[in-house]
Scaffold this active site. Structure first.
Site, PDB file in Angstrom:
ATOM      1  N   PRO A  93       2.149  10.375  13.466  1.00 55.58           N
ATOM      2  CA  PRO A  93       0.791  10.020  13.896  1.00 55.58           C
ATOM      3  C   PRO A  93      -0.190  11.181  13.689  1.00 55.58           C
ATOM      4  CG  PRO A  93       2.376   9.659  15.682  1.00 55.58           C
ATOM      5  CD  PRO A  93       3.125  10.308  14.554  1.00 55.58           C
ATOM      6  N   GLU A 120      10.467  12.091  20.103  1.00 55.10           N
ATOM      7  CA  GLU A 120       9.130  12.629  20.391  1.00 55.10           C
ATOM      8  C   GLU A 120       8.539  13.355  19.190  1.00 55.10           C
ATOM      9  OE1 GLU A 120       7.079  12.223  23.250  1.00 55.10           O
ATOM     10  OE2 GLU A 120       8.580  10.634  23.207  1.00 55.10           O
ATOM     11  N   ARG A 157       2.949  -2.253  -5.141  1.00 56.07           N
ATOM     12  CA  ARG A 157       2.156  -3.329  -5.738  1.00 56.07           C
ATOM     13  C   ARG A 157       1.111  -2.796  -6.725  1.00 56.07           C
ATOM     14  NH1 ARG A 157      -2.534  -4.281  -3.497  1.00 56.07           N
ATOM     15  NH2 ARG A 157      -2.632  -6.527  -3.777  1.00 56.07           N
ATOM     16  N   ASP A 172      -8.807  -5.935  -5.156  1.00 58.77           N
ATOM     17  CA  ASP A 172      -8.377  -5.844  -3.761  1.00 58.77           C
ATOM     18  C   ASP A 172      -9.479  -5.340  -2.868  1.00 58.77           C
ATOM     19  OD1 ASP A 172      -5.778  -6.483  -4.204  1.00 58.77           O
ATOM     20  OD2 ASP A 172      -5.040  -4.422  -4.271  1.00 58.77           O
TER      21      ASP A 172
HETATM   22  N1  ADE Z   1       5.334   7.568  13.585  1.00 54.69           N
HETATM   23  C1  ADE Z   1       4.960   7.064  14.782  1.00 54.69           C
HETATM   24  N2  ADE Z   1       3.737   6.543  14.736  1.00 54.69           N
HETATM   25  C2  ADE Z   1       3.290   6.700  13.443  1.00 54.69           C
HETATM   26  C3  ADE Z   1       2.094   6.370  12.763  1.00 54.69           C
HETATM   27  N3  ADE Z   1       1.074   5.766  13.361  1.00 54.69           N
HETATM   28  N4  ADE Z   1       2.006   6.695  11.471  1.00 54.69           N
HETATM   29  C4  ADE Z   1       3.028   7.328  10.828  1.00 54.69           C
HETATM   30  N5  ADE Z   1       4.170   7.672  11.430  1.00 54.69           N
HETATM   31  C5  ADE Z   1       4.319   7.373  12.729  1.00 54.69           C
END
Ligand code: ADE
Length: 248
Positions: A93, A120, A157, A172
């Site tokens: 994230p 985590e 793709r 697209d």
């Molecule tokens: N791992 C956990 N959440 C994620 C996300 N939003 N993007 C990429 N990897 C992740």
């Protein structure tokens, strides 16, 4: 394209990769998927892939050794494909937000590698072996597996031949910088709703113009932020002015 995926849960990939376009892309040798179970690269007899965080705190952290070993083994398999350095992408994230432009950038490489984090997070030293880190959105998933599938799908793709009709990726949403407008198929009338007359007119010029305007309208209504960077003609600008004034 060779795609190596390092994961603690290789079975998660079976469904998405054995249906539809991704299945065909593999059968036709456009992509070749190499799944590596990170647990196979653990160094102790209990096959420990994670441990508690130094300094205390919640959850577990993925250990660096199995990840380094797995990346090195996987690179040996795909690494020097056509002499180009293989991107080693950590899914997290905290990565750069994934976009169509990044999918296009990744589609140019002969090989890609994905590291799916879990728990985590992964030991921060793993960033040294990754060349990139990507997030698929501002939300937290249980691991990097679904993000890896999303990115592989978006990249595959774009490879020549995968969609069958090479033009289908050109229009697209996002490829043009705008959202795609509405599409219709038979029947021409359904539950009292008719397909716009212009689409049945056979006038290709008028259809193209209508499609462009629908694309602008949808983008204006749903994602006005995209209009700041989209490539717009004078005619597009004039139509947007009408939309803003509420007379289109
Ligand atoms: N791992 C956990 N959440 C994620 C996300 N939003 N993007 C990429 N990897 C992740």
């Amino acid at each position: 394209m060779d795609i190596a995926i390092l994961t603690l849960f290789p079975d998660m990939f079976a469904g998405p990769f054995s249906e539809s376009m991704l299945k065909r892309a593999q059968e036709w040798d456009h992509i070749s998927i190499h799944l590596h179970n990170i647990r196979d690269y653990t160094l102790d007899k209990h096959h420990t892939a994670d441990d508690t965080p130094f300094g205390g705190g919640q959850g577990m952290v993925m250990k660096p050794e199995p990840l380094f070993e797995a990346v090195e083994a996987a690179l040996a398999e795909v690494g020097s494909a056509e002499g180009q350095e293989t991107p080693v992408i950590l899914l997290t994230p905290q990565g750069r937000p994934f976009t169509q432009a990044i999918a296009q950038e990744l589609s140019q490489y002969p090989a890609l590698m994905f590291i799916c984090g879990h728990y985590e997070g992964v030991d921060a030293r793993v960033e040294a072996i990754a060349t990139d880190s990507i997030s698929i959105g501002d939300y937290v998933l249980t691991g990097g597996e679904l993000p890896a599938m999303v990115i592989v799908d978006a990249v595959a793709r774009l490879l020549p031949g995968v969609l069958g009709d090479d033009m289908s990726a050109v229009d697209d949403s996002f490829a043009t910088g705008l959202l795609e407008g509405p599409a219709y198929t038979r029947p021409a009338e359904y539950r009292g709703e008719s397909v716009p007359d212009i689409l049945l007119s056979g006038d290709h010029g008028a259809v193209d113009k209508w499609r462009r305007q629908q694309s602008l309208k949808r983008t204006f209504e749903r994602r006005p932020d995209l209009l700041d960077t989209a490539d717009l003609t004078k005619e597009d600008q004039a139509y947007l002015e009408k939309l803003k004034a509420g007379d289109a």
